[in-house]
Scaffold this motif. Structure first.
Motif, PDB file in Angstrom:
ATOM      1  N   VAL A 234      39.445  19.341   2.701  1.00 42.52           N
ATOM      2  CA  VAL A 234      39.207  20.132   2.764  1.00 42.52           C
ATOM      3  C   VAL A 234      38.771  20.670   1.052  1.00 42.52           C
ATOM      4  N   SER A 235      39.050  19.895   0.572  1.00 43.37           N
ATOM      5  CA  SER A 235      39.066  19.615  -0.992  1.00 43.37           C
ATOM      6  C   SER A 235      37.696  18.665  -1.216  1.00 43.37           C
ATOM      7  N   LEU A 236      37.099  17.484  -0.371  1.00 40.03           N
ATOM      8  CA  LEU A 236      36.016  17.002  -0.433  1.00 40.03           C
ATOM      9  C   LEU A 236      34.871  18.187   0.570  1.00 40.03           C
ATOM     10  N   GLN A 237      35.589  18.537   1.124  1.00 35.58           N
ATOM     11  CA  GLN A 237      33.967  19.357   1.793  1.00 35.58           C
ATOM     12  C   GLN A 237      33.945  20.249   0.825  1.00 35.58           C
ATOM     13  N   ARG A 238      34.282  20.513   0.732  1.00 38.89           N
ATOM     14  CA  ARG A 238      34.232  21.531  -0.989  1.00 38.89           C
ATOM     15  C   ARG A 238      33.319  20.571  -2.307  1.00 38.89           C
ATOM     16  N   ALA A 239      33.306  19.920  -2.072  1.00 45.44           N
ATOM     17  CA  ALA A 239      32.819  19.710  -3.535  1.00 45.44           C
ATOM     18  C   ALA A 239      31.193  19.008  -3.046  1.00 45.44           C
TER      19      ALA A 239
ATOM     20  N   MET B  75      33.883  18.363   7.747  1.00 45.82           N
ATOM     21  CA  MET B  75      35.975  18.589   8.096  1.00 45.82           C
ATOM     22  C   MET B  75      35.286  17.774   9.953  1.00 45.82           C
ATOM     23  N   LEU B  76      34.758  18.406  10.190  1.00 44.25           N
ATOM     24  CA  LEU B  76      34.524  17.671  11.780  1.00 44.25           C
ATOM     25  C   LEU B  76      34.559  16.500  11.915  1.00 44.25           C
ATOM     26  N   GLY B  77      34.205  15.642  10.989  1.00 42.81           N
ATOM     27  CA  GLY B  77      33.867  14.270  11.028  1.00 42.81           C
ATOM     28  C   GLY B  77      35.414  13.783  10.958  1.00 42.81           C
ATOM     29  N   PHE B  78      35.397  13.993  10.029  1.00 42.30           N
ATOM     30  CA  PHE B  78      37.183  13.247   9.796  1.00 42.30           C
ATOM     31  C   PHE B  78      37.856  13.342  10.786  1.00 42.30           C
ATOM     32  N   HIS B  79      38.387  14.581  11.704  1.00 41.34           N
ATOM     33  CA  HIS B  79      38.792  15.065  13.025  1.00 41.34           C
ATOM     34  C   HIS B  79      38.511  13.741  14.695  1.00 41.34           C
ATOM     35  N   ALA B  80      36.926  13.848  14.227  1.00 40.35           N
ATOM     36  CA  ALA B  80      36.327  12.992  15.181  1.00 40.35           C
ATOM     37  C   ALA B  80      36.249  11.248  14.745  1.00 40.35           C
ATOM     38  N   ALA B  81      37.107  11.388  13.623  1.00 43.18           N
ATOM     39  CA  ALA B  81      38.209   9.516  13.337  1.00 43.18           C
ATOM     40  C   ALA B  81      39.011  10.021  14.135  1.00 43.18           C
ATOM     41  N   TYR B  82      39.915  11.098  14.132  1.00 44.67           N
ATOM     42  CA  TYR B  82      41.305  11.154  14.802  1.00 44.67           C
ATOM     43  C   TYR B  82      40.857  10.885  16.235  1.00 44.67           C
ATOM     44  N   SER B  83      40.890  11.179  16.769  1.00 41.18           N
ATOM     45  CA  SER B  83      39.623  11.355  17.687  1.00 41.18           C
ATOM     46  C   SER B  83      39.760  10.172  18.438  1.00 41.18           C
ATOM     47  N   LEU B  84      38.914   9.373  17.480  1.00 40.99           N
ATOM     48  CA  LEU B  84      38.572   7.777  18.183  1.00 40.99           C
ATOM     49  C   LEU B  84      39.691   7.204  17.777  1.00 40.99           C
ATOM     50  N   GLY B  85      40.449   7.614  17.267  1.00 36.09           N
ATOM     51  CA  GLY B  85      41.711   6.629  16.817  1.00 36.09           C
ATOM     52  C   GLY B  85      43.048   6.810  18.491  1.00 36.09           C
ATOM     53  N   GLY B  86      42.648   7.890  18.884  1.00 32.00           N
ATOM     54  CA  GLY B  86      43.378   8.476  19.476  1.00 32.00           C
ATOM     55  C   GLY B  86      42.789   8.096  20.873  1.00 32.00           C
TER      56      GLY B  86
ATOM     57  N   GLY C  61      41.089  26.790   3.378  1.00 29.73           N
ATOM     58  CA  GLY C  61      40.572  26.092   2.614  1.00 29.73           C
ATOM     59  C   GLY C  61      39.461  27.167   1.936  1.00 29.73           C
ATOM     60  N   ARG C  62      38.376  27.988   2.697  1.00 32.20           N
ATOM     61  CA  ARG C  62      37.228  28.621   1.856  1.00 32.20           C
ATOM     62  C   ARG C  62      38.028  29.672   1.310  1.00 32.20           C
ATOM     63  N   MET C  63      39.023  30.905   2.079  1.00 34.10           N
ATOM     64  CA  MET C  63      39.883  31.467   1.994  1.00 34.10           C
ATOM     65  C   MET C  63      40.760  32.087   1.074  1.00 34.10           C
ATOM     66  N   PHE C  64      41.084  30.805   0.185  1.00 37.49           N
ATOM     67  CA  PHE C  64      41.985  30.697  -0.917  1.00 37.49           C
ATOM     68  C   PHE C  64      41.773  29.315  -1.994  1.00 37.49           C
ATOM     69  N   PRO C  65      40.293  29.032  -2.451  1.00 38.88           N
ATOM     70  CA  PRO C  65      39.618  28.363  -2.831  1.00 38.88           C
ATOM     71  C   PRO C  65      40.438  27.487  -4.180  1.00 38.88           C
ATOM     72  N   GLY C  66      41.032  28.921  -4.678  1.00 37.45           N
ATOM     73  CA  GLY C  66      42.378  28.364  -5.859  1.00 37.45           C
ATOM     74  C   GLY C  66      44.194  27.935  -5.187  1.00 37.45           C
TER      75      GLY C  66
ATOM     76  N   VAL D 278      40.036  10.442  -3.066  1.00 39.53           N
ATOM     77  CA  VAL D 278      39.684  10.889  -4.078  1.00 39.53           C
ATOM     78  C   VAL D 278      39.967  12.476  -3.967  1.00 39.53           C
ATOM     79  N   GLU D 279      40.179  13.471  -4.177  1.00 35.89           N
ATOM     80  CA  GLU D 279      39.515  14.944  -4.415  1.00 35.89           C
ATOM     81  C   GLU D 279      38.997  15.292  -4.845  1.00 35.89           C
ATOM     82  N   GLY D 280      37.904  16.292  -4.242  1.00 33.08           N
ATOM     83  CA  GLY D 280      36.910  17.081  -4.767  1.00 33.08           C
ATOM     84  C   GLY D 280      36.771  17.820  -5.304  1.00 33.08           C
ATOM     85  N   ALA D 281      38.261  17.928  -5.802  1.00 29.53           N
ATOM     86  CA  ALA D 281      39.339  19.050  -6.789  1.00 29.53           C
ATOM     87  C   ALA D 281      39.417  18.702  -8.217  1.00 29.53           C
ATOM     88  N   GLU D 282      39.960  17.183  -7.619  1.00 33.72           N
ATOM     89  CA  GLU D 282      40.143  15.763  -8.848  1.00 33.72           C
ATOM     90  C   GLU D 282      39.308  16.383 -10.680  1.00 33.72           C
ATOM     91  N   THR D 283      39.807  16.216 -11.255  1.00 37.18           N
ATOM     92  CA  THR D 283      39.436  16.500 -12.645  1.00 37.18           C
ATOM     93  C   THR D 283      39.517  14.928 -13.910  1.00 37.18           C
TER      94      THR D 283
END
Length: 403
Positions: free
Chosen positions: A122-127, A133-144, A324-329, A184-189
């Protein structure tokens, strides 16, 4: 330089999702072999199976507290090796207490892993400023799919659990640990020298009342998923009269269509929006359950399971993204709490369908997850693009073109 870091972070997180898909599939597809190895009775087996998601929920709750002090990437870096070693422990033990310890460690660590992976996604998607996000879960499905194939090979060649698990762990553990260097996280500073993420230090609260619609959707989706995982083979063989060999096909078809749906799902979200994609997925999944319930033969039943895979696959990733969108903070907190309902759905789904099937009929039992998945339409507005006023006042992130 920043764009390159995000691309590397995205690739390393996708690898983590893939590794977890392999690991989880290797465990759940060899449950009969685990039962035989440890002499677990049919009466005791449900206790072992229920303990894993319960402890995973505990792990997710603990992770919420931990990420207030350290970044999710730190949790993920150490949780994934523990999950892999716990899997190896399941294969290496010989006493019942050893199975209990290994599965307990697996449960707690997998809860921490699931929560931290999705926090980072979610943090990377925000960045990125667009749906990935669906691409990450596609990787999970491929692993499955890869893990289920390894498990099939192990069962086909009558390999012990340890021999079956060892090559995967030997290959994946160092790959995941080395890959974690690029998390890395998108929110990282740059100024976060003390290791705290912005969510952990913001003090923004998460309203459970506002999060509840997404929690319900998560549970409904996993009730549907666990129905396919646990009952598709039995349904095809006992209700639709297929052969034993053919009855193994629906879950494989479901996994493949899940992979395909997630592989293209992000493009759908970018083009039509998350609300539309979730609504379409809910209707398609509900229609799939309907086709399964009224199927006159095995091939029509498999058509229904194919529709299910294409429909359900988009809901869970978008539910995490919506939190993540509902509670960005305070997205880490929201995702950790939401992740618990992943395991609630998993716990409820299989016993619910089994009890209804025994008391009524398995055709009728398929209508229950159908109605629950369709109920997602009621909560579809929660997937909207606006980070609601309750998110802590953070600005919408700048879109970063990183490919």
């Amino acid at each position: 330089m920043k764009d390159a870091r995000l691309r590397h972070g995205r690739a390393s997180l996708a690898l983590s999702f893939f590794v977890q898909g392999v690991t989880f599939a290797l465990l759940v597809t060899r449950i009969p072999a685990i039962q035989d190895r440890y002499g677990i009775s049919d009466g005791l087996l449900p206790v072992f199976l229920a303990a894993v998601p319960i402890l995973a929920g505990v792990g997710s709750v603990v992770t919420e507290k931990v990420v207030a002090r350290v970044r999710p990437r730190v949790v993920l870096r150490w949780a994934q090796p523990v999950v892999l070693l716990a899997l190896l422990g399941v294969g290496a033990g010989g006493e019942l207490w050893q199975a209990a310890v290994a599965l307990g460690v697996f449960g707690v660590s997998v809860g921490a892993l699931d929560a931290s992976m999705n926090m980072m996604g979610v943090s990377l998607q925000r960045a990125y400023g667009r749906s990935i996000m669906l691409g990450f879960h596609a990787a999970y499905s491929l692993g499955g799919i890869a893990g289920a194939s390894m498990a099939w090979a192990g069962a086909h060649w009558d390999l012990t659990l340890l021999v079956s698990y060892l090559p995967a762990v030997v290959a994946l553990l160092p790959a995941a640990f080395i890959g974690s260097r690029w998390y890395v996280e998108g929110a990282e500073t740059e100024t976060d020298a003390d290791g705290q993420g912005e969510e952990g230090s913001s003090g923004v609260s998460v309203s459970f009342r506002l999060l509840m619609p997404l929690c319900l959707v998560m549970s409904f989706a996993y009730i549907g998923d666990s129905t396919v995982s646990n009952w598709s083979a039995k349904y095809l063989q006992d209700v639709l009269g297929s052969s034993e060999q053919l009855s193994t096909v629906p879950y494989n078809v479901y996994m493949v269509t899940t992979l395909l749906g997630r592989a293209v799902g992000d493009f759908g979200v970018r083009r039509f929006g998350a609300v539309t994609v979730v609504r379409f997925g809910s209707v398609l999944a509900a229609a799939g359950f309907g086709v399964v319930a009224v199927a006159s033969g095995a091939w029509i039943g498999m058509l229904g399971f194919t529709m299910l895979g294409l429909g359900l696959c988009v809901i869970v990733p978008q539910t995490f993204a919506a939190a993540g969108r509902m509670f960005p903070g305070a997205s880490d907190t929201a995702i950790a709490r939401l992740n618990v309902f992943n395991y609630v759905g998993f716990l409820v789904g299989s016993p619910l369908v089994g009890a209804l099937g025994d008391a009524w009929s398995y055709r009728g039992a398929m209508l229950v997850p159908m109605v629950l998945v369709l109920a997602t339409l009621v909560y579809a507005k929660s997937f909207g693009p606006e980070p609601a006023r309750y998110g802590g006042g953070h600005e919408r992130p700048r879109t970063v073109d990183v490919g």
